[in-house]
Every structure is written in structure tokens, then in C-alpha cells.
Scaffold this active site. Structure first.
Site, PDB file in Angstrom:
ATOM      1  N   GLU A 120      29.621  15.597  26.208  1.00 56.65           N
ATOM      2  CA  GLU A 120      28.915  16.535  27.081  1.00 56.65           C
ATOM      3  C   GLU A 120      29.742  16.887  28.320  1.00 56.65           C
ATOM      4  O   GLU A 120      29.692  18.024  28.803  1.00 56.65           O
ATOM      5  CB  GLU A 120      27.550  15.962  27.465  1.00 56.65           C
ATOM      6  CG  GLU A 120      26.601  15.945  26.277  1.00 56.65           C
ATOM      7  CD  GLU A 120      25.276  15.282  26.580  1.00 56.65           C
ATOM      8  OE1 GLU A 120      24.238  15.976  26.497  1.00 56.65           O
ATOM      9  OE2 GLU A 120      25.268  14.083  26.894  1.00 56.65           O
ATOM     10  N   GLU A 140      23.493  10.396  19.827  1.00 58.65           N
ATOM     11  CA  GLU A 140      22.411   9.832  20.633  1.00 58.65           C
ATOM     12  C   GLU A 140      21.142   9.502  19.849  1.00 58.65           C
ATOM     13  O   GLU A 140      20.489   8.494  20.132  1.00 58.65           O
ATOM     14  CB  GLU A 140      22.057  10.790  21.784  1.00 58.65           C
ATOM     15  CG  GLU A 140      23.009  10.742  22.967  1.00 58.65           C
ATOM     16  CD  GLU A 140      24.172  11.700  22.842  1.00 58.65           C
ATOM     17  OE1 GLU A 140      24.834  11.981  23.854  1.00 58.65           O
ATOM     18  OE2 GLU A 140      24.437  12.180  21.725  1.00 58.65           O
TER      19      GLU A 140
END
Length: 257
Positions: A120, A140
Site C-alpha cells: 500500500e 490481509e
């Protein structure tokens, strides 16, 4: 390329982020070798300090990682202990949005793993280049959480809805060739040439007018409803810029020769 090397002030929170000001650019190296550069609170604090400096004195930023790893993810030991209020604070999300909003372009030079929060952070950059051994993705959901620091809104812009959905639902980690084919990175370089390639990109950027580059980034990052008005206002300012007259005059004089 002749560049003046100066080390930016290093507050106590920057022990995990090595920062060098090299004339018209800054190189920031994530450096937590004991955790494969996992992003913990100290690194988030260091990124905020870095952004504060670049907001006050804009320069191209090159983000990279030490030890053949960009960032292996967020620090799981810290994540495990975080609760609902921590999620609402957006600890990583706000730091990465601040990176993305920097006035000058950000280049992520990715070697090795860029997972979870590390991916990210790379998505927040304007340009991404990598090495053949890079691996990037968001696993995730396998840990019982979502990619909440930018992936759900940045990845669709970078690779399209279908590919972003596949990556985020499955937790798939892309190899370098797939990342290149999908447009997640723009080029691949051998590990010992990666930083040089990032500097070459920075050279091309800094050869152009600084204000025009900053305005281009503002236009690129503006929401759809802001267009075309934002381009017109930014262009209006540039049309009155002395640098515009100087550069165009030089161009016309070269054309006469």
C-alpha cells in the site's frame, strides 16, 4: 549526475528510515532489517516527519528498502494488539495518504517483498519500478483483516476493478513479470541497478519546470468532477510564469538554428 549529498536532520523517531537529501531529490530507505522492513509505529512516525519536510521544501522522493526487501508488511505483532479505536485512527492510512499528497512526484523502487502495508505504501507512489525478484500483494484477508491503508481505492485505479478484486479477495501475491504486465510497475531492473534507474527517472522529472510538474501532479490527483476547471486554472497560472516564457523562448531560438 552531480548531486550534493546532505543528510536531513534525524529525529529519534527516524532510526528505521534513512533519509538523504540529494540536491533536488530525497532518498528515503526503509531500514528495519530485523523485521524485513515491516512498517511499525516508529516507521509511521518517521514517514510523517519525512512528509513534513517535503511539504515545506518540495522535492522528488525516492522510496526504497534496505536488504533486498521493500517492506514485508505492517508489523503483525503490533497489528494483533490493535483494537477498533486503533482501526478508526487510520494509523497507516493517514501516513500513506500524506505520502501520496506530496507536492512533487514519489518514486517507489521495489526490491523483494512488498506485502500488505508495504504494498500500500508502494501504491501511494506516483511511479513504481521493480526488480525481477520483487513480489507484491495484499494477503490481509488471510489474517482476518482488510487492506485498509489505500489498496481498496488505489488498486482499482492502477490495475482495474477486475484485477484489483482478484488480488484483494484471494490474497494473491504477484511476481515481477505479472506486476509489469498489469502495469503495477513501469519497468524492471536488476537489483544493483534499481536505485540508478530511480535516479534516472528523477533526472527526467527535475529537468522539467518544477511548478509545471507540481501542477501536473495536482491535476492528475484531482477527482473527476474537478476537471476541466482545475487544468484551466493551473494552466492560467503557468501562462504568467517567467519560467514558461524563458523555456519557450529558448525552444524557439533553438529551432531557428
Amino acid at each position: 549526475m552531480a548531486i550534493e549529498r546532505t543528510t536531513m536532520p534525524e529525529p529519534a523517531t527516524r532510526v528505521c528510515l534513512r533519509v538523504e537529501r540529494l540536491g533536488d531529490r530525497v532518498v528515503a530507505t526503509l531500514d528495519r532489517p530485523e523485521a524485513r522492513n515491516a512498517i511499525d509505529q516508529s516507521m509511521i512516525d518517521a514517514l510523517h516527519a519525512l512528509c513534513e519536510g517535503l511539504e515545506a521544501s518540495p522535492a522528488v522522493l525516492i522510496l526504497t528498502g534496505a536488504g533486498g526487501v521493500f517492506a514485508s508488511g505492517a508489523d503483525i505483532a503490533q497489528l494483533r494488539d490493535r483494537r477498533a479505536e486503533d482501526a478508526r485512527r487510520g494509523i497507516n492510512a493517514h501516513a500513506f495518504r500524506r505520502v501520496k499528497a506530496l507536492p512533487m512526484p514519489v518514486i517507489a523502487a521495489i526490491d523483494g517483498w512488498a506485502l500488505g502495508g508495504g504494498a500500500e505504501l508502494a501504491y501511494a507512489a506516483d511511479l513504481r519500478i521493480g526488480t525481477p525478484r520483487m513480489r507484491i500483494g495484499n494477503p490481509e484477508t488471510g489474517l482476518g483483516i482488510i487492506a485498509a491503508a489505500g489498496a481498496t481505492w488505489l488498486l482499482p485505479r492502477l490495475v482495474g476493478d477486475a484485477r484489483a478484486s482478484e488480488l484483494l479477495y484471494t490474497g494473491r501475491v504477484l511476481d515481477a513479470e505479472t506486476a509489469l504486465a498489469w502495469g503495477l510497475v513501469s519497468s524492471l531492473h536488476e537489483p544493483d541497478e534499481l536505485l540508478s534507474a530511480a535516479h534516472t527517472l528523477a533526472d527526467r522529472i527535475t529537468a522539467n519546470d518544477r511548478l509545471a510538474t507540481m501542477h501536473t501532479k495536482r491535476a492528475l490527483r484531482a477527482p473527476a468532477e474537478a476537471h476541466p476547471d482545475i487544468e484551466l486554472e493551473l494552466q492560467a497560472e503557468l501562462f504568467e510564469s517567467p519560467e514558461k516564457f524563458r523555456r519557450m523562448t529558448e525552444f524557439l531560438e533553438r529551432k531557428k538554428r
